[in-house]
Write a protein that holds these residues in place. Structure first.
Motif, PDB file in Angstrom:
ATOM      1  N   ALA A  29       0.833  -1.199   0.000  1.00 45.78           N
ATOM      2  CA  ALA A  29       0.000   0.000   0.000  1.00 45.78           C
ATOM      3  C   ALA A  29       0.871   1.254   0.000  1.00 45.78           C
ATOM      4  CB  ALA A  29      -0.934  -0.006   1.217  1.00 45.78           C
ATOM      5  N   GLY A  30       1.986   1.212   0.736  1.00 46.32           N
ATOM      6  CA  GLY A  30       2.917   2.340   0.744  1.00 46.32           C
ATOM      7  C   GLY A  30       3.535   2.577  -0.623  1.00 46.32           C
ATOM      8  N   ALA A  31       3.845   1.493  -1.338  1.00 44.59           N
ATOM      9  CA  ALA A  31       4.395   1.628  -2.692  1.00 44.59           C
ATOM     10  C   ALA A  31       3.352   2.226  -3.640  1.00 44.59           C
ATOM     11  CB  ALA A  31       4.875   0.269  -3.203  1.00 44.59           C
ATOM     12  N   ALA A  32       2.101   1.773  -3.521  1.00 40.83           N
ATOM     13  CA  ALA A  32       1.035   2.329  -4.359  1.00 40.83           C
ATOM     14  C   ALA A  32       0.822   3.805  -4.032  1.00 40.83           C
ATOM     15  CB  ALA A  32      -0.264   1.542  -4.142  1.00 40.83           C
ATOM     16  N   ALA A  33       0.810   4.131  -2.741  1.00 38.86           N
ATOM     17  CA  ALA A  33       0.604   5.523  -2.328  1.00 38.86           C
ATOM     18  C   ALA A  33       1.768   6.405  -2.771  1.00 38.86           C
ATOM     19  CB  ALA A  33       0.415   5.585  -0.813  1.00 38.86           C
ATOM     20  N   SER A  34       2.994   5.875  -2.715  1.00 37.39           N
ATOM     21  CA  SER A  34       4.164   6.636  -3.180  1.00 37.39           C
ATOM     22  C   SER A  34       4.071   6.907  -4.672  1.00 37.39           C
ATOM     23  CB  SER A  34       5.454   5.864  -2.871  1.00 37.39           C
ATOM     24  OG  SER A  34       5.641   5.765  -1.482  1.00 37.39           O
ATOM     25  N   THR A  35       3.578   5.941  -5.425  1.00 38.27           N
ATOM     26  CA  THR A  35       3.389   6.136  -6.862  1.00 38.27           C
ATOM     27  C   THR A  35       2.371   7.241  -7.118  1.00 38.27           C
ATOM     28  OG1 THR A  35       3.956   3.829  -7.310  1.00 38.27           O
ATOM     29  CG2 THR A  35       2.700   4.983  -9.015  1.00 38.27           C
ATOM     30  N   ALA A  36       1.290   7.245  -6.350  1.00 41.62           N
ATOM     31  CA  ALA A  36       0.281   8.296  -6.501  1.00 41.62           C
ATOM     32  C   ALA A  36       0.862   9.659  -6.143  1.00 41.62           C
ATOM     33  CB  ALA A  36      -0.937   7.979  -5.624  1.00 41.62           C
ATOM     34  N   LEU A  37       1.623   9.727  -5.051  1.00 38.06           N
ATOM     35  CA  LEU A  37       2.270  10.978  -4.642  1.00 38.06           C
ATOM     36  C   LEU A  37       3.186  11.487  -5.753  1.00 38.06           C
ATOM     37  CD1 LEU A  37       3.895  11.822  -1.265  1.00 38.06           C
ATOM     38  CD2 LEU A  37       5.215  12.101  -3.341  1.00 38.06           C
ATOM     39  N   ASN A  38       3.999  10.593  -6.305  1.00 41.49           N
ATOM     40  CA  ASN A  38       4.910  11.000  -7.385  1.00 41.49           C
ATOM     41  C   ASN A  38       4.138  11.477  -8.609  1.00 41.49           C
ATOM     42  OD1 ASN A  38       7.245  10.518  -5.932  1.00 41.49           O
ATOM     43  ND2 ASN A  38       7.428   8.413  -6.641  1.00 41.49           N
ATOM     44  N   ALA A  39       3.054  10.789  -8.955  1.00 42.44           N
ATOM     45  CA  ALA A  39       2.266  11.192 -10.124  1.00 42.44           C
ATOM     46  C   ALA A  39       1.697  12.597  -9.934  1.00 42.44           C
ATOM     47  CB  ALA A  39       1.147  10.181 -10.377  1.00 42.44           C
ATOM     48  N   VAL A  40       1.151  12.873  -8.757  1.00 45.23           N
ATOM     49  CA  VAL A  40       0.598  14.214  -8.488  1.00 45.23           C
ATOM     50  C   VAL A  40       1.710  15.259  -8.543  1.00 45.23           C
ATOM     51  CG1 VAL A  40      -0.494  15.661  -6.716  1.00 45.23           C
ATOM     52  CG2 VAL A  40      -1.379  13.373  -7.182  1.00 45.23           C
TER      53      VAL A  40
END
Length: 172
Positions: A29-40
């Motif tokens: 979940a942290g990896a998915a959330a980090s990907t979302a953070l980077n995309a934004v």
């Protein structure tokens, strides 16, 4: 039996997932959330035409200096290593906060959506900005309103994605 509180519930979930299982789910979940953070963050950079922050690289330099661990290579190779290590600090923070959330979930705490998103957002803000602040690389007290928004929005997205992903792992 779960005990309800104003901010969530405390008690084992219905799935019987082990502590290690929750830690692994938290890491994912942290990896998915980090990907979302980077995309934004990258969308913000593209829309506003702003450059990337050098604070992650400055953090790597400062941590290496404090630990007395040299980063090897000639000037160009060393700089390339620092540029590679800088973003990794963010990923480590993102996955690490996910693991902590997984461990909290393994202990039986399940927060309400808004509470979990805000707590997770606070956690990633501290994990990401805390070392940079402690090392004197940045001082959030001096940030402009735009600086704060540029930092808070991606971290809030991180918190929301992590919360939703962890909740999805707990569905029967």
């Amino acid at each position: 039996m779960a005990k309800k509180t104003a901010v969530g519930t405390i008690g084992k979930g219905k799935r019987g997932i082990s502590t290690a299982g929750w830690a692994l789910r938290g890491a994912a979940a942290g990896a998915a959330a980090s990907t979302a953070l980077n995309a934004v963050t990258y969308v913000d950079m593209a829309v506003r035409g702003r450059g990337s922050s050098s604070t992650p690289e400055q953090t790597v330099e400062a941590l290496a200096g404090k630990a007395h661990v040299p980063i090897p290579g000639d000037d160009e190779t060393r700089q390339n290593r620092v540029q590679g290590l800088g973003p990794l600090t963010g990923l480590v923070a993102g996955v690490g906060v996910g693991v902590v959330v997984g461990l909290v979930r393994a202990a039986g705490y399940r927060s309400r959506p808004a509470v979990g998103t805000l707590l997770t957002t606070a956690g990633i803000l501290v994990a990401a900005n805390g070392p940079m602040t402690a090392l004197g690389i940045t001082d959030p007290r001096t940030w402009s309103r735009t600086d704060w928004i540029s930092d808070l929005v991606p971290h809030l997205v991180y918190g929301a994605v992590l919360k939703k992903t962890m909740d999805a792992f707990d569905r029967p």
